[in-house]
Write an enzyme that holds these catalytic residues in place. Sequence first.
Site, PDB file in Angstrom:
ATOM      1  N   GLN A  78      16.977  -0.386   2.077  1.00  0.00           N
ATOM      2  CA  GLN A  78      18.151  -0.590   1.238  1.00  0.00           C
ATOM      3  C   GLN A  78      17.967  -1.830   0.368  1.00  0.00           C
ATOM      4  OE1 GLN A  78      21.912  -0.254   3.228  1.00  0.00           O
ATOM      5  NE2 GLN A  78      23.025  -0.486   1.336  1.00  0.00           N
ATOM      6  N   PHE A  79      17.414  -1.614  -0.820  1.00  0.00           N
ATOM      7  CA  PHE A  79      17.158  -2.726  -1.734  1.00  0.00           C
ATOM      8  C   PHE A  79      18.443  -3.420  -2.165  1.00  0.00           C
ATOM      9  CE2 PHE A  79      18.016   0.645  -4.724  1.00  0.00           C
ATOM     10  CZ  PHE A  79      18.594   0.016  -5.820  1.00  0.00           C
ATOM     11  N   THR A  80      19.581  -2.744  -2.062  1.00  0.00           N
ATOM     12  CA  THR A  80      20.846  -3.333  -2.513  1.00  0.00           C
ATOM     13  C   THR A  80      21.273  -4.524  -1.662  1.00  0.00           C
ATOM     14  OG1 THR A  80      22.172  -1.770  -1.234  1.00  0.00           O
ATOM     15  CG2 THR A  80      21.639  -1.157  -3.509  1.00  0.00           C
TER      16      THR A  80
END
Length: 148
Positions: A78-80
Amino acid sequence: MRVVLQRVKKASVSVDDDIIGSINQGYLLLVGVKDSDTKDDIDYLVRKITNLRIFADENGKTNLSLKDVDGDILSVSQFTLYASTKKGNRPSFVNAGKPDYASKMYDVFNQELINAGNHVETGEFGADMQVSLQNDGPFTIIFDTENK
């Protein structure tokens, strides 16, 4: 690296309506990588996550680890987790790792969790995923290797 750990009764991840990873009792991990993360960061997280004692013992105290309860891990990239919301209303993701590097680090992280004796299911790096979970507690821990 940043990892959001949620203690779950069950969790799954799907891509295009196909379940690609599913666990019962254990941890759902949301995993974010940045370009300056190293193998030392992975080793730290694997040690902390594997030995974390947040499951109840016979007295209701959180004294048991994932191995003690025969739990599993569902790891989802999850790059967010590296979103910056300092300016405006649209988040910036410039602090997230470049996809090639982040994907490699995510794979190494998951393999090291397996090497530590954990059963690990995963999502698909870079895919549009749907995550379902039944949170247990809820019990959520945030790890950030910049604050180890």
